[in-house]
Structures are given as C-alpha cells and as structure tokens.
Write a protein that holds these residues in place. Structure first.
Motif, PDB file in Angstrom:
ATOM      1  N   ASP A  91      16.121   2.516   1.452  1.00  0.00           N
ATOM      2  CA  ASP A  91      16.417   2.887  -0.217  1.00  0.00           C
ATOM      3  C   ASP A  91      16.359   4.546   0.088  1.00  0.00           C
ATOM      4  N   SER A  92      17.259   4.961  -0.880  1.00  0.00           N
ATOM      5  CA  SER A  92      17.387   6.466  -1.000  1.00  0.00           C
ATOM      6  C   SER A  92      16.546   7.018  -1.895  1.00  0.00           C
ATOM      7  N   GLN A  93      16.663   8.355  -2.406  1.00  0.00           N
ATOM      8  CA  GLN A  93      15.975   8.868  -3.158  1.00  0.00           C
ATOM      9  C   GLN A  93      14.313   9.452  -2.366  1.00  0.00           C
ATOM     10  N   ARG A  94      14.445   9.847  -1.211  1.00  0.00           N
ATOM     11  CA  ARG A  94      13.378  10.032  -0.589  1.00  0.00           C
ATOM     12  C   ARG A  94      12.723  11.639  -0.681  1.00  0.00           C
ATOM     13  N   ASP A 123      -4.123   9.575 -15.117  1.00  0.00           N
ATOM     14  CA  ASP A 123      -4.850  10.193 -14.321  1.00  0.00           C
ATOM     15  C   ASP A 123      -5.953   9.878 -13.655  1.00  0.00           C
ATOM     16  N   ARG A 124      -6.708   8.697 -14.213  1.00  0.00           N
ATOM     17  CA  ARG A 124      -7.806   8.223 -13.875  1.00  0.00           C
ATOM     18  C   ARG A 124      -7.658   6.994 -12.796  1.00  0.00           C
ATOM     19  N   LEU A 125      -6.334   6.780 -13.022  1.00  0.00           N
ATOM     20  CA  LEU A 125      -6.052   5.701 -11.903  1.00  0.00           C
ATOM     21  C   LEU A 125      -4.803   6.229 -11.027  1.00  0.00           C
ATOM     22  N   ARG A 126      -5.233   7.310 -10.562  1.00  0.00           N
ATOM     23  CA  ARG A 126      -4.066   8.490  -9.810  1.00  0.00           C
ATOM     24  C   ARG A 126      -3.545   7.629  -8.606  1.00  0.00           C
ATOM     25  N   VAL A 127      -2.315   7.425  -8.452  1.00  0.00           N
ATOM     26  CA  VAL A 127      -1.411   7.066  -7.373  1.00  0.00           C
ATOM     27  C   VAL A 127      -0.486   8.260  -7.128  1.00  0.00           C
ATOM     28  N   GLU A 128      -0.571   9.058  -5.920  1.00  0.00           N
ATOM     29  CA  GLU A 128       0.505   9.933  -5.777  1.00  0.00           C
ATOM     30  C   GLU A 128       1.412   9.368  -4.842  1.00  0.00           C
ATOM     31  N   THR A 129       2.597   9.654  -5.074  1.00  0.00           N
ATOM     32  CA  THR A 129       3.680   8.790  -4.048  1.00  0.00           C
ATOM     33  C   THR A 129       4.690   9.655  -3.698  1.00  0.00           C
ATOM     34  N   PHE A 130       5.008   9.473  -2.255  1.00  0.00           N
ATOM     35  CA  PHE A 130       5.887  10.325  -1.483  1.00  0.00           C
ATOM     36  C   PHE A 130       6.883   9.330  -1.050  1.00  0.00           C
ATOM     37  N   GLY A 131       8.469   9.867  -0.936  1.00  0.00           N
ATOM     38  CA  GLY A 131       9.220   8.902  -0.498  1.00  0.00           C
ATOM     39  C   GLY A 131      10.071   8.109  -1.306  1.00  0.00           C
ATOM     40  N   CYS A 132      10.401   6.829  -1.139  1.00  0.00           N
ATOM     41  CA  CYS A 132      11.470   6.146  -1.648  1.00  0.00           C
ATOM     42  C   CYS A 132      11.206   5.446  -2.847  1.00  0.00           C
ATOM     43  N   ARG A 133      12.334   4.798  -3.655  1.00  0.00           N
ATOM     44  CA  ARG A 133      12.020   4.063  -4.853  1.00  0.00           C
ATOM     45  C   ARG A 133      10.916   3.013  -4.519  1.00  0.00           C
ATOM     46  N   LEU A 134      11.299   2.414  -3.317  1.00  0.00           N
ATOM     47  CA  LEU A 134      10.612   1.185  -2.924  1.00  0.00           C
ATOM     48  C   LEU A 134       8.944   1.541  -2.973  1.00  0.00           C
ATOM     49  N   ASN A 135       8.597   2.653  -2.382  1.00  0.00           N
ATOM     50  CA  ASN A 135       7.052   3.218  -2.697  1.00  0.00           C
ATOM     51  C   ASN A 135       6.712   3.492  -3.817  1.00  0.00           C
ATOM     52  N   ALA A 136       7.449   4.067  -4.734  1.00  0.00           N
ATOM     53  CA  ALA A 136       7.234   4.186  -5.930  1.00  0.00           C
ATOM     54  C   ALA A 136       6.821   2.834  -6.932  1.00  0.00           C
ATOM     55  N   TRP A 137       7.682   1.927  -6.580  1.00  0.00           N
ATOM     56  CA  TRP A 137       7.608   0.460  -7.077  1.00  0.00           C
ATOM     57  C   TRP A 137       6.085  -0.015  -6.435  1.00  0.00           C
ATOM     58  N   GLU A 138       6.005  -0.056  -5.319  1.00  0.00           N
ATOM     59  CA  GLU A 138       4.601  -0.340  -4.872  1.00  0.00           C
ATOM     60  C   GLU A 138       3.574   0.351  -5.508  1.00  0.00           C
ATOM     61  N   SER A 139       3.662   1.474  -5.686  1.00  0.00           N
ATOM     62  CA  SER A 139       2.504   2.359  -6.232  1.00  0.00           C
ATOM     63  C   SER A 139       2.167   1.835  -7.555  1.00  0.00           C
ATOM     64  N   GLU A 140       3.290   1.356  -8.352  1.00  0.00           N
ATOM     65  CA  GLU A 140       2.856   0.560  -9.648  1.00  0.00           C
ATOM     66  C   GLU A 140       1.877  -0.531  -9.539  1.00  0.00           C
ATOM     67  N   VAL A 141       2.361  -1.318  -8.222  1.00  0.00           N
ATOM     68  CA  VAL A 141       1.454  -2.655  -7.852  1.00  0.00           C
ATOM     69  C   VAL A 141       0.156  -2.243  -7.653  1.00  0.00           C
ATOM     70  N   VAL A 142      -0.022  -1.231  -6.853  1.00  0.00           N
ATOM     71  CA  VAL A 142      -1.443  -0.677  -6.478  1.00  0.00           C
ATOM     72  C   VAL A 142      -2.086  -0.292  -7.765  1.00  0.00           C
ATOM     73  N   ARG A 143      -1.264   0.417  -8.750  1.00  0.00           N
ATOM     74  CA  ARG A 143      -2.240   1.024  -9.970  1.00  0.00           C
ATOM     75  C   ARG A 143      -2.719  -0.083 -10.753  1.00  0.00           C
ATOM     76  N   GLY A 144      -1.654  -1.319 -10.894  1.00  0.00           N
ATOM     77  CA  GLY A 144      -2.141  -2.368 -11.573  1.00  0.00           C
ATOM     78  C   GLY A 144      -3.301  -3.205 -10.803  1.00  0.00           C
ATOM     79  N   HIS A 145      -3.555  -3.123  -9.705  1.00  0.00           N
ATOM     80  CA  HIS A 145      -4.598  -3.691  -8.887  1.00  0.00           C
ATOM     81  C   HIS A 145      -5.834  -2.878  -9.479  1.00  0.00           C
ATOM     82  N   LEU A 146      -5.584  -1.544  -9.219  1.00  0.00           N
ATOM     83  CA  LEU A 146      -6.971  -0.603  -9.621  1.00  0.00           C
ATOM     84  C   LEU A 146      -7.386  -0.999 -11.015  1.00  0.00           C
ATOM     85  N   LYS A 147      -6.460  -0.995 -11.960  1.00  0.00           N
ATOM     86  CA  LYS A 147      -6.816  -1.209 -13.341  1.00  0.00           C
ATOM     87  C   LYS A 147      -7.297  -2.529 -13.397  1.00  0.00           C
TER      88      LYS A 147
END
Length: 434
Positions: free
Chosen positions: A2-5, A16-40
């Motif tokens: 996937d592009s957008q790297r 901010d209190r559930l901070r997930v900083e993402t580098f790389g592709c759109r898939l990584n960004a999507w997975e960051s949202e899953v992680v943020r949901g788990h943290l919440k």
C-alpha cells in the motif's frame, strides 16, 4: 505494498491521552486505530505507542527521533514500539533508550496485548511467517467522518529484491468476504460515505480462501451486498494481478472510483528485472491502455523508486518518459534506500546524491502532470464528497475547497472554478446524493 508511505499520522488533541504515532502506509494507520481502540477499552491512559515503518531508512530514523521526543515530553509514560521495523528487528528497538516494550505486528492487533497486566514481556514478537489467518477488526474510520479504511488482506508472498516488508508482515492472507461485508455495512450505518480497501498486496486477495475468490470478485459481491455504499476506492495495486472482474467493475460500476494507484516502481525493463518485478514496461503500457479503454475518466498514480542499484542515466530517463507515456498524475517517489538482508542491498549502488537528484526530477515531472490535470478540471462538473464543511474530494481524488460551509457527507455536483496550488476551488450546483 500500500502506498502513502513515510507519512506521520499525528494524533488529534482529543486522543492525546491515547497517543499512537504512526509511520508508513495506510494499513499501518488503520492498525493504529485498532490499537487505539484496544487502549481505550482497557482504560490505558499511560501508554504511548509508536507504530513503525521499515520501507526506508528515513522512516526508521523518524521513528527513533519521535521516541526520543516522546520520552523527553512524557517521562512517566510507557512507550511501546510496534510495526514492521519492530517486527523485523525487535531486539534493536528494545535496546533503544526510552523504549519500555516491543510488540510484533500480529501481537499488536490483540486486545490482551494492551491490558494492564504486569506479566507482559519486554519483547512480544512471534514468528510472523507462521501466521496463516487475518482476523477482522472493526474501527470507526480514521480519515474523518465520511471516509474509512477496511483491511481486506495482509502480508505478501512476493520477494522484490528491494523490499523488506514481507519479513515484517508475513505471507499473504485474506479477510473472508463475509467479514469484509460486515465491516463495510457497519461503517456505512455509522455515516461513512466512502470505503477504501487496503492491505499489503491487495490484488493477491483470496488465494488462501476457499474457492480462491479474486479481488474483483470480492468487490463485486461487496457492492451487491452493500448497495447503500456510495463510493468504493482501492489503495495501491499490483498491475500483474488485476483480474477481469476488477476491469469489468471499472467499466460498469460507477460506485467504484476511477482512481488507481499502480505499484510500478520503474519504467525500465532491466531495472524491473533486477527488482524482480513481474511486469515489464510494455506490460504496464498495455494494462494502462486497457484500463483507459474501459474507463476513459480514470486517474492513475504510481509508486516509483529513483536510483535503484545499477540504474544508469538512460534507465532513469526511461522511467521519466514512462510518467508521460502512461499519463500518470499522482506520483509517490522514493529515493532508493538500502534495506539490510535484501538482495538489492548487495548490488552496485547509485551514489546517494544522484538518487536524490533523480527523485527530485521525478517529483517535478509529477507536479507538472498534476497541474496539467488540475487545469483541465476548470469549467467541469465534478461529483465531490464533502469530508469537512469546506473541503471534499472528487471521484479522481482531487481535493476541492469551497468558499462557504457545506454539510459533510453530501456528494455535491460541483463546478470547478479555479486552482489554488494543488487544490481545486469549486462551487456547488446541487445535491445529487445523500
């Protein structure tokens, strides 16, 4: 892939209190949202996650820099590093000052990884090559209220000589069609008007599923089973694996957006061969001709690598010429970056300054083509999906701004009046879809 790297997805103020900083592709960004949901869900407000990318050395450098900054700004927080770079070499990241824990790409998707248990190891990164399934994870979208990403595939079975990503993502595996449909229905019911299908190598979709449905077959079933979805879009695709069903959808399905991003990498046959790509420059031209025959309004982008080992001036000129010949509009250009452990890293290198100069030349050519394409939009009517009160995107993914507030989620029939930089300026004509 996937592009957008090599883009950094900064968290919003409310997260901010559930901070997930993402580098790389759109898939990584999507997975960051899953992680943020788990943290919440686990009530973890004391964790900062850095989701790394391994595509280039620059992506890894930016992640290390971010870790140093985060540790300085939040000395009491637990800093957890995950993503492709962490999966490939977890020990290196665990030894980095300021890192408390390293989590692999498979482990980061599990809710129990983010629990408050004190039993977690410093390194939790298993053998990614042994993973054979991809679970569906439901998120509410990451790109505003109206656009959302759905992972349909994970991993890659190919071994391009420049790419380290298969060792961070594992082998190709697909999300079953029923699960994809369930997620898209959920997103549409919660107000999302456009869904982008994403993965590492999405055109390999289905090879591991019963009946081996192709990407195009899955999309056809998805659109049939979710008729209320106004727009479907694809992330980066491998032109060798585009199937007849996908080409047929491009020709006859107006809900499939006429915007494709091709994993091209080079326009020179010898470089493509040394990259171990499965297409030639002629194959790319023939495919583009067929796509345009079926969907004349299609907008094409591509990933391109500048300064791959052994690339001569003539070889580079072939890539420059391909940008014009193929009519490419949206370019993602990367100077070649050695990835330890890949065959290309052992090939005769092009000097770094030459790589940078060639990348700059490709970006300049891409900017010229983009401006030419945008200029030709002036005076046309475009269907624009409003993402914010004053900004939306055309079917060809061009950003459009408006002088007055509109209602996000509408698809407006819009007259394009001008260009402002790389953005179109539009005036709404009428509402054409809810």
């Amino acid at each position: 892939m996937d592009s957008q790297r090599d883009t950094n997805d900064r968290p919003s103020a409310e997260s901010d209190r559930l901070r997930v900083e993402t580098f790389g592709c759109r898939l990584n960004a999507w997975e960051s949202e899953v992680v943020r949901g788990h943290l919440k869900d686990s009530g973890r407000n004391d964790v900062i996650v850095v989701n790394t990318c391994a595509v280039t050395a620059e992506a890894e450098r930016q992640a290390r820099q971010s870790i140093r900054r985060l540790r300085r700004d939040a000395p009491e927080a637990e800093i957890v590093v995950t993503g492709c770079a962490a999966q490939i070499d977890p020990g290196k990241w665990a030894a980095l000052p300021g890192v408390d824990r390293v989590v692999g790409n498979e482990e980061k998707m599990r809710a129990e990884t983010w629990s408050g248990s004190e039993d977690h190891a410093v390194v939790e990164a298993g053998d990614i090559m042994s993973v054979t399934e991809t679970a569906g994870h439901l998120v509410d979208g990451i790109d505003g209220r109206v656009r959302a990403f759905v992972q349909v595939q994970q991993g890659c079975d190919h071994r391009c000589t420049f790419c380290i990503i298969p060792y961070g993502r594992g082998n190709s595996r697909s999300v079953p069609i029923g699960e994809v449909v369930r997620q898209v229905r959920h997103l549409v019911s919660h107000g999302h008007r456009e869904v982008v299908l994403t993965g590492v190598d999405i055109t390999s979709y289905g090879g591991d599923l019963p009946g081996q449905p192709s990407l195009g077959q899955m999309m056809r079933r998805l659109l049939a089973q979710v008729p209320e979805l106004p727009r479907l879009r694809l992330s980066s695709i491998d032109m060798v694996e585009i199937d007849d069903d996908l080409l047929g959808l491009l020709a006859h399905e107006p809900r499939l957006m006429p915007h494709l991003h091709l994993s091209l990498q080079s326009g020179d046959d010898m470089i493509l061969k040394r990259m171990k790509r499965r297409h030639s420059a002629g194959d790319a031209e023939a495919l583009v001709d067929e796509i345009r025959r079926r969907r004349p309004d299609v907008v094409l982008g591509a990933d391109l690598i500048a300064g791959f080992p052994t690339e001569t001036d003539v070889m580079f000129e072939n890539t420059l010429a391909a940008v014009d010949r193929l009519g490419l509009t949206h370019l993602h250009v990367f100077p070649y970056s050695e990835r330890p452990g890949t065959p290309a890293a052992r090939m005769p290198a092009v000097p770094v300054p030459v790589r940078k100069d060639r990348a700059a030349a490709l970006r300049a050519r891409g900017a010229e083509r983009l401006q030419d394409w945008l200029t030709r939009r002036i005076g046309r009517r475009e269907r624009v999906l409003l993402e914010t009160p004053r900004m939306g995107r055309t079917e060809g993914f061009a950003p459009v701004t408006f002088a007055s507030d509109q209602t996000p989620g509408q698809i407006l029939d819009t007259v394009i009046e001008a260009i402002d930089g790389d953005t179109l300026v539009g005036k709404p004509v009428e509402r054409v879809a809810a």
